[in-house]
Design an enzyme around this catalytic site. Structure first.
Site, PDB file in Angstrom:
ATOM      1  CG  ASP A  15      59.252  19.882  54.933  1.00 52.55           C
ATOM      2  OD1 ASP A  15      59.086  19.234  55.983  1.00 52.55           O
ATOM      3  OD2 ASP A  15      59.083  19.411  53.796  1.00 52.55           O
ATOM      4  NE  ARG A  94      50.401  27.499  46.986  1.00 45.45           N
ATOM      5  CZ  ARG A  94      50.773  27.253  48.224  1.00 45.45           C
ATOM      6  NH1 ARG A  94      51.760  27.942  48.787  1.00 45.45           N
ATOM      7  NH2 ARG A  94      50.156  26.346  48.945  1.00 45.45           N
ATOM      8  CG  ASP A 123      50.821  24.181  45.819  1.00 45.72           C
ATOM      9  OD1 ASP A 123      49.911  24.594  45.076  1.00 45.72           O
ATOM     10  OD2 ASP A 123      50.605  23.606  46.891  1.00 45.72           O
ATOM     11  CB  SER A 179      49.989  17.426  53.712  1.00 47.79           C
ATOM     12  OG  SER A 179      49.404  17.908  52.527  1.00 47.79           O
TER      13      SER A 179
END
Lengths: 377, 377, 377, 377
Positions: A15, A94, A123, A179
């Site tokens: 990605d 994050r 996210d 994932s």
């Protein structure tokens, strides 16, 4: 002429490699940034890949120590648990990543930052709130929310074709049905295919990576002693093996190792995302789970009852703020300050055993104990 | 002439047997009351003993079903946990016992109730608040707070001498170093001798009675499905064994059996008592621990996120109130009403496995799920 | 031989004069302590009286400045209001008085402290919690809870007789139907005779002392500007009169003067005492009412919205703690610390008018305003 | 062909008249809806205007009674105050209006609703959340957030030109420097020109419409008695005048009349909007202010202390939810249910006087009082 410089949070995967090339196509200079927060990654390969795809600069930064000290430790002090179960391993990473990304953007004079997060998850929000808080003038390019991008790449097949066309190395193994988001604190698994996505199908036994299946874990416990000061661990000792660790990164890594070996910290939960939907996640948080239990014990042992009640409420608030991406906000700063203050006397040692997925507190001692042996009997 | 009639909460043990005789000495008519709330007890022997010691009437009452339905179920709805760890097994039993004791006192025209709880613990408070709430005119005789009593009985030796003198059967085995409070929901162990009393000494491996040592528990999990309606379990099924239970008492007892067999629900904690001191307790709560985890899962799955946050705060308040003995109070009534209301949609099935001291949620389904599969992906 | 030394909180009135003599009769050396916290009192006369009644030492201490800075200012920062209405003027004075009393007791080597508070109110609790917190070994003599005392003095008549017998000056005027507690922050009136004691009878118009009847107050407003830094007032200016004050005691006294002149801060309320009963009080809090309104305004103007919400909850907690007497407790220390932290940016000027019992905010400005003029339009 | 039918919240003013015509231009059939919630409006003229501008249907609905009973009464029960000052008069009207608008849309088979609220305020959110909650499939047309609209109408001048061109009657008086939002509960004033918009400039004395200037209000108080049952007023009596009212709408209107005549309920505040900015508002809430004070008094008098504390927290939550537009949400339903439950015993009479902008509680009585006269003395 360049539209400007973008610092892209780059993972080395399909990605973000496509995004890198696409951003260049759109006329941006692209700097890639890959944070080492403890995930299992071939950082060298990622560097080469980014360079070969035309990144102007490539930053790969080891943030593991600051991740533990500046981000995991405050969650330990807070007993931070979202909705009674989730230990916030992704949420807390994050702002750590975003903080450095913004530093790089400022230093390199980049007006843009970009990321590959989807348009429906938490996210993107966590990442973007961090960037805006620390670099209010920055502009964020979120390709998965830009029609030109998401209309072009409607599925994995489109990405693969684009990759092949632009010399992006294409994964040869078929896509996993789950994932994964991995860092030093945890691995989060989210189902990608229908049968795992729904809530009732059971997770496959071979899914997990940080933790052994408790059915296969050792038949004898490990016994640890964790020493706390100001509500954070300063030393962990495995008495049998005579090992001890005393730097934050070593302590946390060692707890991951022991916890993982005994299958500690697996949960399968449904959680409420920031933007009103429910999602299912499987988490492995071995070291974090041990620390939560140990900290709860030493905190209750050393803290005044009424302070504890007020602090418990602040900890719940903190967990919600962190989950929702507000690490860098006035209210989270305020709550963190108050929680840190509450930890002044949280000092002492907790003995515990780790066995077959469980953590058992065995005893505790403290120079600051509020316990009065005379009185209780 | 009699000073009046006392209903004494009688356990059959040394302390309350001495109290029975002492109350008679003081000029009271004594009715004994022994509640069966699931503890392992020879109720017949206790009855005989009370009769032989001169009790005017002896009541032995099976409260197990109402204990589950009226007291345990609301704590399940509340996810009631005191100070993040204690599941309130003792606290929740006191109002159940007290309610019946007061009913008997009213029915028998007794102006007094009495109990053998010590003067430093939570149980005296829980018991007495219940009595005053339900029978405001009652007078409470708490011998361990009456100087004439506690000065006469300064230790176990005094009780033993008194017992021998008054024909009270004296225990032949030496006193255990731990005191035990057992009911259907849990066993609580509190140390009685110095070495176990302190916080750092580890509990002996052979202490536990409701739960197997996880080191010796089965090497294969049991898999259960628990069905909830209005936030309480209505059915439990062990798919492998093809067993299922659907009355409250059977459900809870079966979860105790399965949980106990797999060593679920052992904790060693320090807690803050109502009257400002810290105390250490070892608890075994097998069925309650399974239900807490299962209910948390189905609740998060079916309840609106923001309702959940408000309800979480009410649940913490409820836990404090119950711990402190305020089950029968306007504020606890109010909170219980609100929590029950929040459970309107908490309906569905949770699958879980029980293994080596742990409960693993495997999946869940609900006709009321707020999950929108389309949206989340 | 003396039983030891008592530091008695002495008011100069009939009750504490009798207590002084009674304590001497019981064999104590008595030191009297009278705090000047702004009440209207003839301190010299009180000194002479105490000396003439045999006090070993007499301390009269001006605590007005520390009362404002250490006790009133934190309540301003907290917007402290108990049960949405009561501004805590009495509650906040008790720890101020108790702190000095305990200092004197320590300095003078006194093992005892004593007070004349009744056995049913909040004040005894507030006073005693302060003493125990700051001087844990002290012993408290509370005559109104000692049977020898309260059985001897069953009413005012018994006190009068005792006074006459022991040369204690006896009040010549009949007793007022209201008891009064006055200090710099407020006057509290509590009814002493049945007709005023009940809840429905209206307070007499001539009761009040700190505040004019709004029906008789000036027909033109005063306009003030109050400047805040760190959430406390640092200057007050009356623009019309060109007056300004900038020390804490002067600021507060001036606000009392202006507020009192305009009849500000009168309330008639029912409140829930710490020990479960309801009581009615009439309060006059002129300066405190002006400051509450002004601080609320500047705080909302300069504080982040979400910080404000968390701080609002802490302020309510603080108010309950202060009301219940827990000023000196770990939880109140903690909450005070957190609230003070929240005031870092609470800085600016508030303009307001004071007229006929009301405070009207007219405008505000701040160098720290979070208001963004561009955005809002 | 028509794009479908829109139900437009129509005020009769310049903005929504332009929107009406613009929507028709865009190809929609337009139904106008104007709610009478107590504002001072020429409803007949508005009807004619809408018809003349081409509205397919025109609905003018008197919602005053349901506004009082279904929306104002719950805020009275909650003591709802946003950020300690704002009584939510606008916030509480939006769901009332939206509920009827959606009913009309459903009944008329309209797929669209539209409104003239700006893109930066709270009202758009309150309105839209109501519509989505009650009619999830509805589509909302918010012209002030549609680029085609807001780019075309960049200021009042553009609206005026458009109006002239399309036969929309144009206001002849110059625009007021304040915008007004009026209903039965309050008038809100927000500055439109720079000098009033900022925070420090004082509101002009002639701004107010619902309330007299306290400087000009009567020199003698009115004395009222308000009777409550279940926490809502059931009767108001003016003893001097011998008047009494006992239907919800009459009670509230009468309190507005009396309060307005005495200048009660004026505030000038800064508040934090839902979307993070601060705004200044001037409010007049005469009847609501009287009721808040009276309800606070009777509630504290009749409610258990600990229930009150829990309910106070729920009331704050309720106020935030209502302010932010979440009247119709699962969490607000839940909180409203809990608050209503808390009012079971809130019954009795409060006497108060209203004078020069103030409300003075004089006394109270209740058949449900928890006050025990014996105990308190």
């Amino acid at each position: 002429m360049s539209k400007g410089t973008v610092v892209l949070a780059y993972s080395g995967g399909l990605d973000t490699s496509c995004i890198l090339v696409w951003l260049k196509e759109q006329g941006y200079d692209v700097i890639t940034f890959l944070a080492n927060i403890g995930q299992d990654e071939d950082f060298k390969a990622a560097q080469k890949k980014a360079e070969s795809l035309g990144a102007k600069k490539v930053f790969i930064e080891d943030l593991r120590s600051e991740f533990v000290e500046d981000f995991i430790w405050p969650t330990v002090q807070a007993n931070a648990v979202y909705e009674d179960r989730y230990l916030l391993g992704t949420a807390v990473a994050r702002p750590c990543i975003g903080r450095r990304q913004v530093e790089i953007a400022r230093r390199e004079g980049a007006q843009f930052v970009s990321h590959g997060a989807t348009g429906k998850g938490n996210d993107q929000i966590r990442f973007e709130l961090t960037c805006y808080a620390l670099y209010p003038e920055v502009k964020i390019i979120a390709p998965w929310r830009i029609p030109e991008f998401y209309n072009r790449f409607r599925g994995r097949k489109d990405l693969m074709e684009y990759a092949q066309k632009h010399g992006i190395p294409v994964p040869v193994t078929p896509r996993a049905p789950w994932s994964m988001d991995a860092n030093l604190m945890h691995i989060r698994w989210v189902g990608l295919v229908a049968c795992f996505y729904v809530f009732q199908s059971h997770a496959p036994a071979d899914l997990y990576q940080m933790t052994k299946n408790p059915e296969d874990s050792p038949n004898a416990p490990d016994v640890l002693e964790i020493e706390f000061r100001n509500g954070v661990p300063v030393k962990v000792t495995n008495e049998k093996e005579g090992k001890s660790k005393d730097s934050p990164l070593e302590i946390f890594s060692y707890l991951n190792e022991i916890g993982g070996n005994h299958g500690v910290g697996r949960i399968d939960i449904v959680e409420n995302r920031f933007i009103g939907m429910k999602s299912r996640g499987i988490y492995e948080t071995p070291g974090g789970t041990i620390l939560l239990k140990a900290h709860l014990d030493i905190e209750t042992f050393t803290m005044d009852k009424e302070v504890r009640r007020i602090k418990q409420g602040l900890g719940i608030k903190f967990s919600e703020l962190v989950y929702n991406g507000f690490w860098y906000s006035p209210e989270c700063d305020f709550v963190r300050h108050c929680i840190a203050k509450s930890q002044d006397n949280v000092e002492g040692k907790v003995q515990l055993s780790v066995f077959k997925g469980q953590v058992y507190i065995l005893g505790r001692e403290s120079p600051k104990s509020l316990y009065n042996e005379e009185l209780v009997r």
